[in-house]
Design a protein around this motif. Structure first.
Motif, PDB file in Angstrom:
ATOM      1  N   HIS A 168      -1.623  16.155  16.428  1.00 44.82           N
ATOM      2  CA  HIS A 168      -1.240  15.574  15.574  1.00 44.82           C
ATOM      3  C   HIS A 168       0.239  15.112  15.819  1.00 44.82           C
ATOM      4  O   HIS A 168       0.945  16.161  16.004  1.00 44.82           O
ATOM      5  CB  HIS A 168      -1.177  16.329  14.228  1.00 44.82           C
ATOM      6  N   LYS A 169       0.546  14.037  16.004  1.00 44.62           N
ATOM      7  CA  LYS A 169       1.958  13.529  15.931  1.00 44.62           C
ATOM      8  C   LYS A 169       2.407  12.939  14.781  1.00 44.62           C
ATOM      9  O   LYS A 169       1.881  12.256  14.192  1.00 44.62           O
ATOM     10  CB  LYS A 169       1.766  12.324  16.935  1.00 44.62           C
ATOM     11  N   SER A 170       3.738  13.404  14.349  1.00 43.69           N
ATOM     12  CA  SER A 170       4.459  13.095  13.371  1.00 43.69           C
ATOM     13  C   SER A 170       5.326  11.929  13.640  1.00 43.69           C
ATOM     14  O   SER A 170       6.176  11.921  14.656  1.00 43.69           O
ATOM     15  CB  SER A 170       5.235  14.274  12.679  1.00 43.69           C
ATOM     16  N   TYR A 171       5.167  11.022  12.814  1.00 39.22           N
ATOM     17  CA  TYR A 171       6.143   9.845  12.688  1.00 39.22           C
ATOM     18  C   TYR A 171       7.048   9.869  11.793  1.00 39.22           C
ATOM     19  O   TYR A 171       6.861  10.028  10.677  1.00 39.22           O
ATOM     20  CB  TYR A 171       5.235   8.369  12.379  1.00 39.22           C
ATOM     21  N   ILE A 172       8.370  10.078  12.174  1.00 35.70           N
ATOM     22  CA  ILE A 172       9.551  10.360  11.423  1.00 35.70           C
ATOM     23  C   ILE A 172      10.487   9.088  11.312  1.00 35.70           C
ATOM     24  O   ILE A 172      10.626   8.036  11.867  1.00 35.70           O
ATOM     25  CB  ILE A 172      10.536  11.355  12.397  1.00 35.70           C
ATOM     26  N   LEU A 173      10.650   8.905   9.695  1.00 38.20           N
ATOM     27  CA  LEU A 173      11.440   7.864   9.252  1.00 38.20           C
ATOM     28  C   LEU A 173      12.737   8.426   8.716  1.00 38.20           C
ATOM     29  O   LEU A 173      12.546   9.317   7.667  1.00 38.20           O
ATOM     30  CB  LEU A 173      10.677   7.055   8.057  1.00 38.20           C
ATOM     31  N   LEU A 175      -2.576  15.080   4.680  1.00 40.70           N
ATOM     32  CA  LEU A 175      -1.524  14.117   4.226  1.00 40.70           C
ATOM     33  C   LEU A 175      -1.459  14.257   2.568  1.00 40.70           C
ATOM     34  O   LEU A 175      -0.666  14.420   1.957  1.00 40.70           O
ATOM     35  CB  LEU A 175      -1.742  12.819   4.821  1.00 40.70           C
ATOM     36  N   PHE A 176      -3.020  14.047   1.892  1.00 38.63           N
ATOM     37  CA  PHE A 176      -3.276  14.054   0.610  1.00 38.63           C
ATOM     38  C   PHE A 176      -3.123  15.260  -0.131  1.00 38.63           C
ATOM     39  O   PHE A 176      -2.729  15.433  -1.355  1.00 38.63           O
ATOM     40  CB  PHE A 176      -4.297  13.170   0.327  1.00 38.63           C
ATOM     41  N   HIS A 177      -3.636  16.246   0.630  1.00 42.71           N
ATOM     42  CA  HIS A 177      -3.183  17.881   0.033  1.00 42.71           C
ATOM     43  C   HIS A 177      -1.705  18.054  -0.182  1.00 42.71           C
ATOM     44  O   HIS A 177      -1.295  18.380  -1.130  1.00 42.71           O
ATOM     45  CB  HIS A 177      -3.723  18.767   0.923  1.00 42.71           C
ATOM     46  N   LEU A 178      -0.777  17.391   0.988  1.00 40.48           N
ATOM     47  CA  LEU A 178       0.653  17.770   0.720  1.00 40.48           C
ATOM     48  C   LEU A 178       1.089  16.838  -0.367  1.00 40.48           C
ATOM     49  O   LEU A 178       2.040  17.205  -1.170  1.00 40.48           O
ATOM     50  CB  LEU A 178       1.215  17.492   2.252  1.00 40.48           C
ATOM     51  N   MET A 226      -7.761  24.990   3.166  1.00 37.98           N
ATOM     52  CA  MET A 226      -8.564  23.863   3.537  1.00 37.98           C
ATOM     53  C   MET A 226      -7.679  23.408   4.739  1.00 37.98           C
ATOM     54  O   MET A 226      -8.165  22.808   5.673  1.00 37.98           O
ATOM     55  CB  MET A 226      -8.687  22.707   2.528  1.00 37.98           C
ATOM     56  N   VAL A 227      -6.155  23.344   4.584  1.00 35.28           N
ATOM     57  CA  VAL A 227      -5.409  22.621   5.556  1.00 35.28           C
ATOM     58  C   VAL A 227      -5.537  23.584   6.823  1.00 35.28           C
ATOM     59  O   VAL A 227      -5.717  23.248   8.010  1.00 35.28           O
ATOM     60  CB  VAL A 227      -4.053  22.837   5.195  1.00 35.28           C
ATOM     61  N   VAL A 228      -5.431  24.894   6.816  1.00 35.82           N
ATOM     62  CA  VAL A 228      -5.539  25.754   7.923  1.00 35.82           C
ATOM     63  C   VAL A 228      -6.898  25.422   8.617  1.00 35.82           C
ATOM     64  O   VAL A 228      -7.061  25.376   9.931  1.00 35.82           O
ATOM     65  CB  VAL A 228      -5.506  27.203   7.508  1.00 35.82           C
ATOM     66  N   GLN A 229      -8.032  25.421   7.803  1.00 35.10           N
ATOM     67  CA  GLN A 229      -9.285  25.268   8.536  1.00 35.10           C
ATOM     68  C   GLN A 229      -9.514  23.800   9.223  1.00 35.10           C
ATOM     69  O   GLN A 229      -9.850  23.700  10.274  1.00 35.10           O
ATOM     70  CB  GLN A 229     -10.610  24.909   7.199  1.00 35.10           C
ATOM     71  N   THR A 230      -8.866  22.870   8.543  1.00 33.22           N
ATOM     72  CA  THR A 230      -8.871  21.695   9.174  1.00 33.22           C
ATOM     73  C   THR A 230      -8.170  21.571  10.632  1.00 33.22           C
ATOM     74  O   THR A 230      -8.539  21.129  11.517  1.00 33.22           O
ATOM     75  CB  THR A 230      -8.111  20.593   8.241  1.00 33.22           C
ATOM     76  N   PRO A 237       3.622  20.901   9.398  1.00 27.24           N
ATOM     77  CA  PRO A 237       3.447  20.798  10.865  1.00 27.24           C
ATOM     78  C   PRO A 237       2.068  20.293  11.063  1.00 27.24           C
ATOM     79  O   PRO A 237       1.470  19.906  12.371  1.00 27.24           O
ATOM     80  CB  PRO A 237       3.832  22.003  11.314  1.00 27.24           C
ATOM     81  N   PHE A 238       0.961  20.476  10.177  1.00 25.02           N
ATOM     82  CA  PHE A 238      -0.320  20.034  10.357  1.00 25.02           C
ATOM     83  C   PHE A 238      -0.641  18.701   9.899  1.00 25.02           C
ATOM     84  O   PHE A 238      -2.031  18.308   9.672  1.00 25.02           O
ATOM     85  CB  PHE A 238      -1.199  21.255   9.516  1.00 25.02           C
ATOM     86  N   VAL A 239       0.304  17.904   9.348  1.00 24.47           N
ATOM     87  CA  VAL A 239      -0.034  16.482   8.792  1.00 24.47           C
ATOM     88  C   VAL A 239       0.394  15.485   9.741  1.00 24.47           C
ATOM     89  O   VAL A 239       1.268  15.519  10.549  1.00 24.47           O
ATOM     90  CB  VAL A 239       0.929  16.330   7.479  1.00 24.47           C
ATOM     91  N   ARG A 240      -0.666  14.388   9.858  1.00 24.25           N
ATOM     92  CA  ARG A 240      -0.585  13.375  10.611  1.00 24.25           C
ATOM     93  C   ARG A 240       0.082  12.446   9.716  1.00 24.25           C
ATOM     94  O   ARG A 240      -0.731  11.860   8.824  1.00 24.25           O
ATOM     95  CB  ARG A 240      -1.783  12.827  11.377  1.00 24.25           C
ATOM     96  N   PHE A 241       1.134  11.959   9.854  1.00 23.96           N
ATOM     97  CA  PHE A 241       2.064  11.133   8.949  1.00 23.96           C
ATOM     98  C   PHE A 241       1.528   9.582   9.225  1.00 23.96           C
ATOM     99  O   PHE A 241       1.367   9.347  10.347  1.00 23.96           O
ATOM    100  CB  PHE A 241       3.428  11.378   8.787  1.00 23.96           C
ATOM    101  N   PRO A 242       1.659   8.725   8.240  1.00 24.39           N
ATOM    102  CA  PRO A 242       1.492   7.327   8.598  1.00 24.39           C
ATOM    103  C   PRO A 242       2.432   6.829   9.492  1.00 24.39           C
ATOM    104  O   PRO A 242       3.365   7.181   9.603  1.00 24.39           O
ATOM    105  CB  PRO A 242       1.464   6.482   7.022  1.00 24.39           C
ATOM    106  N   HIS A 243       1.685   5.344  10.248  1.00 21.74           N
ATOM    107  CA  HIS A 243       2.624   4.496  10.780  1.00 21.74           C
ATOM    108  C   HIS A 243       3.453   3.724   9.866  1.00 21.74           C
ATOM    109  O   HIS A 243       2.872   3.429   8.631  1.00 21.74           O
ATOM    110  CB  HIS A 243       1.756   3.482  11.712  1.00 21.74           C
ATOM    111  N   ASP A 244       4.669   3.123  10.198  1.00 20.45           N
ATOM    112  CA  ASP A 244       5.481   2.633   9.211  1.00 20.45           C
ATOM    113  C   ASP A 244       4.678   1.433   8.690  1.00 20.45           C
ATOM    114  O   ASP A 244       4.750   1.200   7.304  1.00 20.45           O
ATOM    115  CB  ASP A 244       6.654   2.319   9.794  1.00 20.45           C
TER     116      ASP A 244
END
Length: 340
Positions: free
Chosen positions: A23-28, A267-270, A11-15, A225-232
């Motif tokens: 998709h930009k990752s927000y790193i904390l 995000l929620f699959h991960l 499902m992730v690959v399909q998405t 790498p395929f996850v868009r992570f949340p804003h802080d």
């Protein structure tokens, strides 16, 4: 809780394949140290960003970890010698309040600070009389007054092999620091024997690792790498959304959570995959002290565990079992009475 890992991966690959949005990752960043008194669920660390997700996976994959049992006692008891004045005290987590700090050196202090919650006050009175006056500051969970082989301090009932005459406490943490407000936590502390107190041995170890762990960890790394992570600014609200599902007994359905929050289902699959890895790891943990756990008179598991390694200290709890029960339990020890 189980998720279909192969289906999740597809499902992730399909998405990703059909998405036209970058998709930009927000790193904390996370430095791996553990201070203060609040422990996070390891899966919640995924919400902090790409680095948090990688650290969560490394945390669960690390072979050398310290583990202790998380007992469902109530209330939490903080006790020891205040380094600022050399006096012995007892209290709850309100010892660590930033504004109205509630430290009890005497029985009068207990009535003044906790008289509105009679059960808490009663527990603190007996703890003030019986807990050992050691140097240092410690935290544990109050399990029972003694005189029985069975105690129900909160949601879980604990049945011991024999009747325990002393009060029962599960001490698990020692705090180091020059002042109350500048304490660092050292987990997995084991309190020595003391007259009038039965200290539970909270130590545990990972005796075996499920054969599926390596596969799931590899899949989780592939998904990141395929996850868009949340804003802080969104992390706190996402935790509220997830807890509302758990509180109401709903499964953490990735599609529904994505629809409710506006974040992609990846995000929620991960998130769910980290939960599965965590719960497989928990299956291989062995406790040192043998205590039978019951919930509504049926065999049950421990509340969970606290695990530490070079990537931090987190709690491992089966939230859709224990947290659901705990959210909906009647917590008698918290009841207040009017002092007017």
């Amino acid at each position: 809780m189980r998720v279909n890992s192969r289906s999740t991966y597809l499902m992730v690959v399909q998405t990703v394949a059909y998405s036209t949005t970058a998709h930009k990752s927000y790193i904390l960043c996370y430095n791996g140290s553990m201070k203060n008194k609040h422990l996070e669920h390891i899966e919640d660390h995924v919400l902090t960003g790409r680095q948090g997700a990688l650290d969560a996976i490394k945390f669960l994959d690390t072979k050398q970890s310290q583990v202790s049992v998380k007992y469902d006692g109530a209330p939490a008891i903080v006790y020891g010698t205040n380094p600022e004045n050399g006096k012995f005290f007892v209290g709850t987590k309100s010892v660590f309040n930033k504004r109205r700090i509630k430290i009890n050196y005497t029985h009068t202090d207990i009535e003044s600070n906790h008289g509105h919650t009679p059960r808490v006050a009663s527990i603190l009175h007996i703890c003030l009389d019986r807990l050992p006056h050691n140097d240092g500051i410690y935290q544990g969970d109050f399990i029972g007054y003694g005189g029985s082989d069975t105690h129900t301090p909160n949601t879980i009932t604990y049945k011991f092999d024999d009747v325990i005459d002393d009060i029962v406490v599960a001490t698990h943490t020692q705090y180091i620091g020059a002042t109350i407000q500048e304490l660092d936590a050292e987990f997995h502390y084991r309190e020595s024997k003391s007259y009038g107190v039965h200290f539970i041995d909270t130590s545990a170890s990972i005796s075996n690792r499920h054969f599926r762990l390596s596969l799931l960890i590899t899949l989780a790394k592939t998904i990141i790498p395929f996850v868009r992570f949340p804003h802080d600014d969104d992390i706190a609200q996402l935790k509220i959304n997830i807890n509302s599902y758990i509180r109401s007994g709903q499964t953490l359905d990735a599609d529904k959570l994505a629809s409710d929050t506006g974040y992609s289902r990846n995000l929620f699959h991960l998130y769910n995959m980290i939960i599965e890895i965590k719960e497989l790891l928990m299956e291989g943990i062995t406790t040192t002290e043998n205590v039978q756990c019951l919930f509504e008179n049926m065999p049950y598991e421990h509340e969970g565990y606290v695990m530490s390694n070079q990537y931090g200290t987190f709690k491992l709890v089966k939230r859709q079992q224990f947290s659901y029960a705990n959210f909906n339990a009647r917590q008698e020890w918290k009841k207040e009475v009017s002092l007017k």
